[in-house]
Design an enzyme around this catalytic site. Structure first.
Site, PDB file in Angstrom:
ATOM      1  N   ARG A   1       0.838  -1.206   0.000  1.00 52.61           N
ATOM      2  CA  ARG A   1       0.000   0.000   0.000  1.00 52.61           C
ATOM      3  C   ARG A   1       0.873   1.257   0.000  1.00 52.61           C
ATOM      4  O   ARG A   1       0.510   2.291  -0.557  1.00 52.61           O
ATOM      5  CB  ARG A   1      -0.942   0.024   1.224  1.00 52.61           C
ATOM      6  CG  ARG A   1      -2.043   1.082   1.049  1.00 52.61           C
ATOM      7  CD  ARG A   1      -2.962   1.184   2.263  1.00 52.61           C
ATOM      8  NE  ARG A   1      -2.318   1.859   3.362  1.00 52.61           N
ATOM      9  CZ  ARG A   1      -2.174   1.376   4.596  1.00 52.61           C
ATOM     10  NH1 ARG A   1      -2.642   0.188   4.916  1.00 52.61           N
ATOM     11  NH2 ARG A   1      -1.558   2.069   5.532  1.00 52.61           N
TER      12      ARG A   1
ATOM     13  N   TYR B   1     -15.428  16.387 -16.946  1.00 50.60           N
ATOM     14  CA  TYR B   1     -15.941  15.017 -16.983  1.00 50.60           C
ATOM     15  C   TYR B   1     -17.101  14.888 -15.980  1.00 50.60           C
ATOM     16  O   TYR B   1     -17.029  15.435 -14.862  1.00 50.60           O
ATOM     17  CB  TYR B   1     -14.798  14.049 -16.650  1.00 50.60           C
ATOM     18  CG  TYR B   1     -15.266  12.647 -16.389  1.00 50.60           C
ATOM     19  CD1 TYR B   1     -15.959  11.935 -17.369  1.00 50.60           C
ATOM     20  CD2 TYR B   1     -15.042  12.023 -15.163  1.00 50.60           C
ATOM     21  CE1 TYR B   1     -16.421  10.660 -17.122  1.00 50.60           C
ATOM     22  CE2 TYR B   1     -15.486  10.739 -14.920  1.00 50.60           C
ATOM     23  CZ  TYR B   1     -16.186  10.073 -15.904  1.00 50.60           C
ATOM     24  OH  TYR B   1     -16.641   8.804 -15.658  1.00 50.60           O
TER      25      TYR B   1
ATOM     26  N   ASP C   1      -6.669  18.498 -14.949  1.00 47.81           N
ATOM     27  CA  ASP C   1      -6.974  17.184 -15.504  1.00 47.81           C
ATOM     28  C   ASP C   1      -6.570  17.234 -16.970  1.00 47.81           C
ATOM     29  O   ASP C   1      -7.214  17.874 -17.795  1.00 47.81           O
ATOM     30  CB  ASP C   1      -8.468  16.873 -15.350  1.00 47.81           C
ATOM     31  CG  ASP C   1      -8.815  15.468 -15.839  1.00 47.81           C
ATOM     32  OD1 ASP C   1      -8.077  14.929 -16.689  1.00 47.81           O
ATOM     33  OD2 ASP C   1      -9.846  14.920 -15.399  1.00 47.81           O
TER      34      ASP C   1
ATOM     35  N   LYS D   1      -7.357   5.886 -20.016  1.00 45.68           N
ATOM     36  CA  LYS D   1      -7.532   6.425 -21.362  1.00 45.68           C
ATOM     37  C   LYS D   1      -6.261   6.226 -22.198  1.00 45.68           C
ATOM     38  O   LYS D   1      -5.832   5.102 -22.377  1.00 45.68           O
ATOM     39  CB  LYS D   1      -7.970   7.883 -21.257  1.00 45.68           C
ATOM     40  CG  LYS D   1      -9.162   8.108 -20.300  1.00 45.68           C
ATOM     41  CD  LYS D   1     -10.399   7.375 -20.775  1.00 45.68           C
ATOM     42  CE  LYS D   1     -11.675   7.646 -20.021  1.00 45.68           C
ATOM     43  NZ  LYS D   1     -11.677   7.470 -18.567  1.00 45.68           N
TER      44      LYS D   1
HETATM   45  C1  LIG Z   1     -11.243  13.893 -18.442  1.00 45.71           C
HETATM   46  C2  LIG Z   1     -11.511  12.747 -17.524  1.00 45.71           C
HETATM   47  N1  LIG Z   1     -11.051  12.804 -16.267  1.00 45.71           N
HETATM   48  C3  LIG Z   1     -11.257  11.810 -15.388  1.00 45.71           C
HETATM   49  C4  LIG Z   1     -11.968  10.681 -15.756  1.00 45.71           C
HETATM   50  C5  LIG Z   1     -12.195   9.595 -14.740  1.00 45.71           C
HETATM   51  O1  LIG Z   1     -11.373   8.517 -15.031  1.00 45.71           O
HETATM   52  P1  LIG Z   1     -11.658   7.022 -14.485  1.00 45.71           P
HETATM   53  O2  LIG Z   1     -12.847   6.515 -15.235  1.00 45.71           O
HETATM   54  O3  LIG Z   1     -10.385   6.297 -14.783  1.00 45.71           O
HETATM   55  O4  LIG Z   1     -11.940   7.124 -13.038  1.00 45.71           O
HETATM   56  C6  LIG Z   1     -12.467  10.571 -17.049  1.00 45.71           C
HETATM   57  C7  LIG Z   1     -13.229   9.380 -17.459  1.00 45.71           C
HETATM   58  O5  LIG Z   1     -13.805   9.334 -18.515  1.00 45.71           O
HETATM   59  C8  LIG Z   1     -12.234  11.642 -17.960  1.00 45.71           C
HETATM   60  O6  LIG Z   1     -12.692  11.598 -19.212  1.00 45.71           O
END
Ligand SMILES: Cc1ncc(COP(=O)(O)O)c(C=O)c1O
Length: 384
Positions: free
Chosen positions: A53, A106, A178, A203
């Site tokens: 962890r 998102y 992000d 992604k």
């Molecule tokens: C821009 C963006 N940030 C964060 C996330 C969240 O990622 P996760 O699904 O791996 O938790 C996504 C998911 O589609 C996303 O498109």
């Protein structure tokens, strides 16, 4: 060799070599998967691997690679992109904190700030980050964090990361970006002034739609120590096998992104000329309102495109189900192209809120199929 002969490795080399330690792991070229919860010691207090962890060699190799790719001080790999986002908030905010949130993010990020954080005394102001006066006006004495998503999902808004960072820092707030849609190949927010960077490694970094993961990168040692402490205490970490899959995906990231950007540009151009398409959102198009900012801070425009279909919400949803090469599915950034309807899928909780998306909006994630096949597929779906 003189000092001037020493050059920084390119992103291609860092992607392939990052996290590899020559001579270690019995000479394994692929970092092994250390599928272990704990580690034997010879004495009680030993400076060595301790407990997975806290740190695990496979996860550490991934974190080392990502740190190099982003020009960061440190990286913590997590079980998902949302875990990385949550870790960023836990590490920088406290009860009473205020967050300035981009007006297109998102759907899960919106859910976190709307559904979870208010119970901990953390509130948000939603702002179009492209309006710097509005950003400055929204930052107050309680503002701990400005949350940037650039390019944003699914409207592809591009914030000027350097300008937003300067505005936040002059008021004593931190900036998290992000950068999932850009990847470290196309954009490095820390070099532009950001304090924290988040990726959903599910992604492009993983790249093959076979792993869920995330990463939180820190720009300096002070933040890095705080993030690492909170991650260790809360158990916000990635598993060894998942870390290995993401590291394997990163090895081909720059090459995939080059092809994906080329194909996306062709698809965006095609959509722009279609009579049933009323708007195309892709920062690589010269007419996109943020094209100049994107060209300044990115080295390519990515593989996500959204467009507005000249029809009802139901017609837009039906179009998504008519494609044969594009698969109707949420997520993005894999080798296969995906299509989805944000208003009813990824952003279904944003309806009627400040971050709602247009009902006729369709989002594409461009993969590695032939761009001619992708365009032909859209052509038949749009004709349908
Ligand atoms: C821009 C963006 N940030 C964060 C996330 C969240 O990622 P996760 O699904 O791996 O938790 C996504 C998911 O589609 C996303 O498109």
């Amino acid at each position: 060799m003189t000092g001037s002969d020493v050059r920084a490795p390119s992103i291609h080399t860092l992607a392939v070599r990052g996290g590899m330690s020559p001579g270690s792991h019995n000479g394994s070229i692929s970092v092994p998967i250390y599928q272990t919860a704990t580690f034997q010691r010879s004495v009680v207090l030993e400076e060595t691997w301790d407990y997975s962890r806290i740190a695990n060699p496979t996860r550490s190799a991934l974190e080392e690679c990502l740190t190099a790719l982003e020009g960061a001080a440190d990286a913590v790999a997590t079980a998902s992109g949302m875990a990385a986002t949550t870790l960023a908030v836990w590490s920088t905010c406290r009860s009473g904190s205020h967050v300035v949130l981009a007006d297109n993010v998102y759907g899960g990020t919106w859910d976190l700030f709307r559904e979870v954080m208010p119970a901990w005394g953390i509130d948000v102001s939603v702002v179009d980050l492209r309006d710097l006066d509005a950003v400055r006006a929204a930052i107050g004495p309680r503002t701990s964090l400005v949350w940037v998503e650039s390019p944003s999902n699914p409207l592809l808004k591009v914030a000027d990361i350097a300008a937003v960072s300067a505005a936040a820092h002059s008021a004593g707030a931190l900036v998290a970006v992000d950068s999932t849609l850009a990847t470290p190949v196309l954009q490095q927010p820390i070099t532009l002034g950001a304090d924290l960077v988040v990726h959903s490694t599910t992604k492009y970094l993983g790249g093959h739609s076979d792993v869920t993961g995330g990463v939180l990168l820190s720009a300096n040692d002070e933040l890095a120590q705080r993030v690492r402490k909170v991650s260790g205490i809360t158990g916000s970490i990635g598993a060894p096998f998942d870390s290995w899959l993401v590291l394997r995906g990163i090895r081909t990231l720059p090459t995939r992104m080059a092809q994906i950007c080329t194909s996306a540009a062709a698809v965006a151009k095609y959509l722009q000329s279609h009579p049933r398409v009323s708007a195309v959102h892709y920062p690589g198009l010269a007419g996109h309102p943020d094209h100049a900012v994107a060209a300044k801070q990115m080295t390519g425009f990515g593989g996500v495109i959204s467009f507005e279909y000249d029809g009802t919400m139901d017609q837009a949803a039906r179009l998504c189900a008519r494609t044969h090469v594009f698969t109707l599915a949420v997520s993005l950034g894999g080798v296969e192209s995906l299509i989805q309807h944000p208003a009813q899928m990824t952003h279904c909780t944003t309806g009627g809120t400040q971050v709602a998306v247009p009902p006729g909006l369709i989002r594409l994630s461009i993969g590695l199929e032939s761009p001619d096949d992708l365009i032909a597929d859209l052509d038949q779906a749009l004709a349908g």
